[in-house]
Motif scaffolding. Structure first.
Motif, PDB file in Angstrom:
ATOM      1  N   ASN A   3      40.627  31.618  95.758  1.00 45.03           N
ATOM      2  CA  ASN A   3      40.261  30.477  95.006  1.00 45.03           C
ATOM      3  C   ASN A   3      41.507  29.772  94.484  1.00 45.03           C
ATOM      4  O   ASN A   3      42.633  30.468  94.817  1.00 45.03           O
ATOM      5  N   GLU A   4      41.264  28.830  93.745  1.00 45.80           N
ATOM      6  CA  GLU A   4      42.536  28.127  93.161  1.00 45.80           C
ATOM      7  C   GLU A   4      43.531  28.732  92.527  1.00 45.80           C
ATOM      8  O   GLU A   4      44.722  28.984  92.645  1.00 45.80           O
ATOM      9  N   TYR A   5      42.834  29.830  91.689  1.00 46.49           N
ATOM     10  CA  TYR A   5      43.784  30.744  90.833  1.00 46.49           C
ATOM     11  C   TYR A   5      44.686  31.478  91.664  1.00 46.49           C
ATOM     12  O   TYR A   5      45.816  31.877  91.347  1.00 46.49           O
ATOM     13  N   LEU A   6      43.947  32.418  92.608  1.00 48.29           N
ATOM     14  CA  LEU A   6      44.583  33.213  93.345  1.00 48.29           C
ATOM     15  C   LEU A   6      45.829  32.488  94.421  1.00 48.29           C
ATOM     16  O   LEU A   6      46.814  33.013  94.537  1.00 48.29           O
ATOM     17  N   LYS A   7      45.498  31.326  94.871  1.00 47.14           N
ATOM     18  CA  LYS A   7      46.316  30.451  95.719  1.00 47.14           C
ATOM     19  C   LYS A   7      47.658  30.158  94.964  1.00 47.14           C
ATOM     20  O   LYS A   7      48.685  30.237  95.223  1.00 47.14           O
ATOM     21  N   SER A   8      47.367  29.999  93.452  1.00 52.37           N
ATOM     22  CA  SER A   8      48.384  29.817  92.498  1.00 52.37           C
ATOM     23  C   SER A   8      49.352  30.959  92.632  1.00 52.37           C
ATOM     24  O   SER A   8      50.643  31.056  92.188  1.00 52.37           O
ATOM     25  N   LEU A   9      48.524  32.188  92.385  1.00 50.34           N
ATOM     26  CA  LEU A   9      49.455  33.422  92.225  1.00 50.34           C
ATOM     27  C   LEU A   9      50.388  33.791  93.296  1.00 50.34           C
ATOM     28  O   LEU A   9      51.282  34.044  93.381  1.00 50.34           O
ATOM     29  N   ASP A  91      47.252  38.692  78.247  1.00 46.13           N
ATOM     30  CA  ASP A  91      48.585  37.987  78.409  1.00 46.13           C
ATOM     31  C   ASP A  91      49.667  38.618  79.145  1.00 46.13           C
ATOM     32  O   ASP A  91      50.286  37.873  79.742  1.00 46.13           O
ATOM     33  N   GLU A  92      49.621  39.769  79.378  1.00 43.92           N
ATOM     34  CA  GLU A  92      50.450  40.615  79.989  1.00 43.92           C
ATOM     35  C   GLU A  92      50.255  40.882  81.310  1.00 43.92           C
ATOM     36  O   GLU A  92      50.971  41.257  82.505  1.00 43.92           O
ATOM     37  N   ALA A  93      48.962  40.399  82.213  1.00 43.40           N
ATOM     38  CA  ALA A  93      48.595  40.628  83.303  1.00 43.40           C
ATOM     39  C   ALA A  93      48.086  39.244  84.045  1.00 43.40           C
ATOM     40  O   ALA A  93      47.900  38.250  83.118  1.00 43.40           O
ATOM     41  N   ASP A  94      48.292  39.353  85.274  1.00 41.50           N
ATOM     42  CA  ASP A  94      47.710  37.948  85.956  1.00 41.50           C
ATOM     43  C   ASP A  94      46.574  38.323  86.634  1.00 41.50           C
ATOM     44  O   ASP A  94      45.563  37.417  86.709  1.00 41.50           O
ATOM     45  N   LEU A  95      46.315  39.457  87.037  1.00 39.72           N
ATOM     46  CA  LEU A  95      45.112  39.930  87.374  1.00 39.72           C
ATOM     47  C   LEU A  95      44.525  41.045  86.699  1.00 39.72           C
ATOM     48  O   LEU A  95      45.538  41.893  86.768  1.00 39.72           O
ATOM     49  N   ILE A  96      43.458  41.065  86.505  1.00 39.81           N
ATOM     50  CA  ILE A  96      42.628  42.238  85.667  1.00 39.81           C
ATOM     51  C   ILE A  96      41.385  42.585  86.530  1.00 39.81           C
ATOM     52  O   ILE A  96      40.537  42.080  86.786  1.00 39.81           O
ATOM     53  N   ASP A 116      41.455  33.470  80.465  1.00 37.40           N
ATOM     54  CA  ASP A 116      41.560  34.890  80.408  1.00 37.40           C
ATOM     55  C   ASP A 116      40.522  35.446  81.405  1.00 37.40           C
ATOM     56  O   ASP A 116      40.589  36.091  82.211  1.00 37.40           O
ATOM     57  N   LYS A 117      39.309  34.685  81.421  1.00 36.59           N
ATOM     58  CA  LYS A 117      38.148  35.077  82.377  1.00 36.59           C
ATOM     59  C   LYS A 117      38.643  34.930  83.830  1.00 36.59           C
ATOM     60  O   LYS A 117      38.176  35.768  84.536  1.00 36.59           O
ATOM     61  N   ALA A 118      39.226  33.576  83.999  1.00 40.47           N
ATOM     62  CA  ALA A 118      39.798  33.595  85.625  1.00 40.47           C
ATOM     63  C   ALA A 118      40.610  34.628  86.115  1.00 40.47           C
ATOM     64  O   ALA A 118      40.881  34.865  87.301  1.00 40.47           O
TER      65      ALA A 118
END
Ligand code: 4NP
Length: 176
Positions: A3-9, A91-96, A116-118
């Motif tokens: 998804n877009e968020y994963l691509k940005s990561l 705030d401290e994690a990119d993926l939960i 946060d939800k993303a």
């Protein structure tokens, strides 16, 4: 899964991954141990892997002996101390990455906003054979890493296999 968020990561220098279960002594420490070892050699992006539990019941304890034995026999080296999931981890994690649907619901319950939800994905959504399953659908039970606490070593070995498939998919999704 993409998804877009994963691509940005995938474009970042560092990806911080928080594995979450209930007690933080069985599943999420094993998931952290496996992902940490699988990504040790990577530098672009580099992975920082931590874990926690929604309960806090085992704060300060090491991993369950059967969990640690299972990952050690499989060749992974990892030190672990149990800690409770805190809202500032958003705030401290990119993926939960929750292990089961109850962990997921408890994490999302504390989310302060859509950003946060993303960050929240079921770990097993990264298993290519399960990535088509919507975590809000009735089929989402298939996305769970079952709780092995109180079970025999075979249950821990099954958990390890699920975690290995999912973490392979995660690394593939974020590095290719
Ligand atoms: P975990 O397993 O969530 O995979 O660490 C459990 C560990 C302890 C408990 C439950 C689940 N407990 O009830 O103490």
């Amino acid at each position: 899964m993409q998804n877009e968020y994963l691509k940005s990561l995938a474009l970042r220098d560092v990806i911080r991954v928080e594995m979450v279960c209930l007690g933080n002594i069985c599943r999420s420490p094993m998931a952290a141990a496996v992902l940490h070892n699988k990504t040790l050699e990577l530098s672009n992006p580099r992975f920082v892997v931590t874990s926690s539990g929604t309960s806090g019941w085992h704060d300060g304890e090491g991993a369950h002996h059967l969990s640690e034995k299972t990952w050690k026999v499989a060749g992974y080296t990892f030190e672990h101390t149990s800690r409770k999931f805190q809202l500032n981890f958003f705030d401290e994690a990119d993926l939960i990455l929750p292990m089961d649907l109850t962990n997921r619901a408890n994490i999302l319950n504390g989310a302060r906003n859509d950003a946060d939800k993303a960050k929240v994905f079921m770990l097993r959504s990264f298993d290519p054979t399960l990535s088509h399953i919507n975590p809000t659908s009735p089929e989402a039970e298939q996305l769970q890493v079952p709780d092995p606490w109180g079970e025999t070593i075979e249950a821990y070995q099954e958990v390890l296999e699920m975690i290995e498939r999912a973490t392979d998919g995660l690394v593939e999704a974020l590095t290719s």
